[in-house]
Design a protein around this motif. Sequence first.
Motif, PDB file in Angstrom:
ATOM      1  N   LYS A   1      32.232  38.196  46.062  1.00 33.66           N
ATOM      2  CA  LYS A   1      33.094  38.516  44.918  1.00 33.66           C
ATOM      3  C   LYS A   1      34.002  39.703  45.255  1.00 33.66           C
ATOM      4  O   LYS A   1      35.191  39.696  44.959  1.00 33.66           O
ATOM      5  N   PHE A   2      33.430  40.710  45.912  1.00 33.30           N
ATOM      6  CA  PHE A   2      34.216  41.867  46.336  1.00 33.30           C
ATOM      7  C   PHE A   2      35.311  41.451  47.315  1.00 33.30           C
ATOM      8  O   PHE A   2      36.465  41.861  47.185  1.00 33.30           O
ATOM      9  N   GLU A   3      34.957  40.644  48.314  1.00 29.62           N
ATOM     10  CA  GLU A   3      35.918  40.204  49.335  1.00 29.62           C
ATOM     11  C   GLU A   3      37.061  39.419  48.699  1.00 29.62           C
ATOM     12  O   GLU A   3      38.219  39.613  49.051  1.00 29.62           O
ATOM     13  N   LYS A   4      36.745  38.530  47.762  1.00 34.85           N
ATOM     14  CA  LYS A   4      37.788  37.744  47.088  1.00 34.85           C
ATOM     15  C   LYS A   4      38.717  38.664  46.303  1.00 34.85           C
ATOM     16  O   LYS A   4      39.934  38.516  46.347  1.00 34.85           O
ATOM     17  N   GLY A   5      38.149  39.629  45.617  1.00 32.78           N
ATOM     18  CA  GLY A   5      38.964  40.586  44.864  1.00 32.78           C
ATOM     19  C   GLY A   5      39.880  41.384  45.771  1.00 32.78           C
ATOM     20  O   GLY A   5      41.042  41.630  45.449  1.00 32.78           O
ATOM     21  N   TYR A   6      39.360  41.755  46.929  1.00 32.82           N
ATOM     22  CA  TYR A   6      40.173  42.505  47.885  1.00 32.82           C
ATOM     23  C   TYR A   6      41.335  41.659  48.395  1.00 32.82           C
ATOM     24  O   TYR A   6      42.455  42.139  48.499  1.00 32.82           O
ATOM     25  N   GLU A   7      41.076  40.406  48.713  1.00 30.89           N
ATOM     26  CA  GLU A   7      42.138  39.527  49.208  1.00 30.89           C
ATOM     27  C   GLU A   7      43.220  39.327  48.154  1.00 30.89           C
ATOM     28  O   GLU A   7      44.409  39.307  48.476  1.00 30.89           O
ATOM     29  N   ASN A   8      42.832  39.194  46.885  1.00 28.09           N
ATOM     30  CA  ASN A   8      43.818  39.067  45.808  1.00 28.09           C
ATOM     31  C   ASN A   8      44.649  40.344  45.695  1.00 28.09           C
ATOM     32  O   ASN A   8      45.865  40.299  45.533  1.00 28.09           O
ATOM     33  N   PHE A   9      43.983  41.494  45.786  1.00 27.16           N
ATOM     34  CA  PHE A   9      44.694  42.771  45.739  1.00 27.16           C
ATOM     35  C   PHE A   9      45.679  42.872  46.899  1.00 27.16           C
ATOM     36  O   PHE A   9      46.833  43.266  46.727  1.00 27.16           O
ATOM     37  N   ARG A  10      45.212  42.508  48.080  1.00 29.88           N
ATOM     38  CA  ARG A  10      46.041  42.590  49.285  1.00 29.88           C
ATOM     39  C   ARG A  10      47.271  41.695  49.170  1.00 29.88           C
ATOM     40  O   ARG A  10      48.379  42.095  49.526  1.00 29.88           O
TER      41      ARG A  10
END
Length: 101
Positions: free
Chosen positions: A29-38
């Motif tokens: 969930k954290f990784e997906k959120g980071y990719e969306n932010f990026r």
Amino acid sequence: MKQKKSNLKSLDQFVDEQYGKRGTSKREKFEKGYENFRLGALIQEARLEKGMTQEQLAIKCGTNKGYISKVENSVKDVRISTLQKIVEVGLGGHLRLSIML
């Protein structure tokens, strides 16, 4: 002279401690959120580099300012076809995707 024990951690160590190891649901969930932010940050950076407002980009690629704002701020998931239109038509760039296993 005694050396002090350092409490410094690498980013990977910190993320592992806060979100668990790769493969856990919390980490995913954290990784997906980071990719969306990026992704949002990349679009915003490219738009600003082109000297465009969100409104100008939206008009150019056939959407609205609110949608561009939501994508840039990671509030809205974006379809690949729409992302391609934003990048290629709106920003005059090329979208390159990759799959990492």
